[in-house]
Design a protein around this motif. Structure first.
Motif, PDB file in Angstrom:
ATOM      1  N   ALA A 107       3.935   0.188  -5.664  1.00 22.28           N
ATOM      2  CA  ALA A 107       3.048   0.821  -4.672  1.00 22.28           C
ATOM      3  C   ALA A 107       1.859   1.422  -5.404  1.00 22.28           C
ATOM      4  O   ALA A 107       2.045   2.035  -6.466  1.00 22.28           O
ATOM      5  N   THR A 108       0.673   1.233  -4.889  1.00 26.06           N
ATOM      6  CA  THR A 108      -0.529   1.698  -5.585  1.00 26.06           C
ATOM      7  C   THR A 108      -1.406   2.490  -4.648  1.00 26.06           C
ATOM      8  O   THR A 108      -1.262   2.429  -3.431  1.00 26.06           O
ATOM      9  N   ASN A 109      -2.319   3.230  -5.246  1.00 26.53           N
ATOM     10  CA  ASN A 109      -3.252   4.013  -4.438  1.00 26.53           C
ATOM     11  C   ASN A 109      -4.647   3.406  -4.444  1.00 26.53           C
ATOM     12  O   ASN A 109      -5.619   4.082  -4.154  1.00 26.53           O
ATOM     13  N   HIS A 110      -4.769   2.109  -4.795  1.00 29.60           N
ATOM     14  CA  HIS A 110      -6.051   1.434  -4.779  1.00 29.60           C
ATOM     15  C   HIS A 110      -6.150   0.586  -3.524  1.00 29.60           C
ATOM     16  O   HIS A 110      -5.244  -0.179  -3.202  1.00 29.60           O
ATOM     17  N   THR A 111      -7.300   0.651  -2.860  1.00 26.99           N
ATOM     18  CA  THR A 111      -7.451  -0.051  -1.587  1.00 26.99           C
ATOM     19  C   THR A 111      -7.580  -1.549  -1.797  1.00 26.99           C
ATOM     20  O   THR A 111      -7.192  -2.328  -0.924  1.00 26.99           O
ATOM     21  N   TYR A 112      -8.115  -1.999  -2.940  1.00 30.02           N
ATOM     22  CA  TYR A 112      -8.299  -3.448  -3.108  1.00 30.02           C
ATOM     23  C   TYR A 112      -6.993  -4.172  -3.403  1.00 30.02           C
ATOM     24  O   TYR A 112      -6.965  -5.366  -3.480  1.00 30.02           O
ATOM     25  N   PRO A 172       0.838  -1.225   0.000  1.00 26.17           N
ATOM     26  CA  PRO A 172       0.000   0.000   0.000  1.00 26.17           C
ATOM     27  C   PRO A 172       0.863   1.261   0.000  1.00 26.17           C
ATOM     28  O   PRO A 172       2.002   1.261   0.470  1.00 26.17           O
ATOM     29  N   SER A 173       0.314   2.344  -0.532  1.00 27.65           N
ATOM     30  CA  SER A 173       1.015   3.613  -0.651  1.00 27.65           C
ATOM     31  C   SER A 173       0.314   4.676   0.187  1.00 27.65           C
ATOM     32  O   SER A 173      -0.880   4.557   0.521  1.00 27.65           O
ATOM     33  N   ILE A 174       1.033   5.747   0.515  1.00 21.69           N
ATOM     34  CA  ILE A 174       0.445   6.861   1.275  1.00 21.69           C
ATOM     35  C   ILE A 174      -0.566   7.620   0.420  1.00 21.69           C
ATOM     36  O   ILE A 174      -1.343   8.422   0.951  1.00 21.69           O
ATOM     37  N   SER A 175      -0.554   7.348  -0.897  1.00 16.21           N
ATOM     38  CA  SER A 175      -1.539   8.005  -1.751  1.00 16.21           C
ATOM     39  C   SER A 175      -2.949   7.558  -1.434  1.00 16.21           C
ATOM     40  O   SER A 175      -3.904   8.236  -1.776  1.00 16.21           O
TER      41      SER A 175
END
Length: 226
Positions: free
Chosen positions: A220-225, A169-172
């Motif tokens: 790292a992505t900004n998607h929660t799934y 997960p990312s801080i985005s």
């Protein structure tokens, strides 16, 4: 006085006697000549016939001898040619078998050499790099801590050999990616000097690659799934 009567011979009877004597002599001479002629003729004919028959028989015998010699030579040549072909075929088969054995040996040797070289290279890299301690969960999941970025940011991840990417997960994401009460760490691209932004053309997701760890694709992505 006695009287005697003298009769004269009959000329016809005398001539008939002479004729009979002549005919008997002539017939005997003729029969003797005929018998001599027949005996000579038969002997000559039989000798000629027998000589011709014997000559024909000798020719047939010579032909049979020639045929036997020809058959023996032909059979010997056929057997020699067959043996030559058989030896050539066996030689080719043995060469092909040796070639197959060589190919099998070469494939085993190359695979062993490649495996040994790859294992040696991997072991040399592992011996010089950091060791990661993994925790086994019932032979189902293997969890370990890795560092991403420069300086490293640490994450506990599941080591999955069936995937080519590592997702964190990312801080985005903001508060959506902190996991609620789990408080998962978030990757901060601004805190790493070795990341770059790239575009996933298939999904349109903006992802970050950490260049220092290019042997492992760090995302790292900004998607929660994710």
């Amino acid at each position: 006085m006695s009287s005697h009567s003298h009769s004269n011979p009959n000329p016809n009877s005398i001539s008939s006697i002479y004729l009979s004597i002549y005919l008997s002599i002539y017939l005997s001479i003729y029969i003797s000549h005929l018998s001599i002629y027949l005996s000579v003729y038969l002997s000559i004919y039989l000798s000629i016939y027998l000589s011709i028959y014997l000559s024909h028989l000798s020719i047939y015998l010579i032909y049979l001898i020639y045929l036997s010699i020809y058959l023996s030579i032909y059979l010997s040549i056929c057997l020699s040619v067959s043996s030559i072909y058989l030896s050539i075929y066996l030689s080719i088969y043995l060469i092909y078998l040796i070639y197959l054995i060589y190919l099998i040996y070469l494939s085993i040797y190359l695979s062993f050499t490649y495996t040994y070289a790859h294992t040696h290279t991997l072991m040399s890299k592992l011996s010089t790099g950091p060791m990661i301690q993994l925790k086994d969960y019932s032979d189902n999941q293997y969890v370990g801590t890795i560092g991403i970025g420069t300086p490293p940011q640490f994450f506990r991840v599941i080591f999955d050999t069936g995937s080519s990417d590592i997702w964190v997960p990312s801080i985005s994401c903001g508060a959506k990616c902190d996991g609620g009460h789990h408080h998962h760490p978030l990757f901060n691209p601004n805190a790493s000097s070795s990341y770059s932004v790239m575009k996933d053309h298939h999904s349109g997701i903006c992802i970050s690659r950490v260049k220092k760890y290019q042997s492992v694709f760090i995302i790292a992505t900004n998607h929660t799934y994710l």
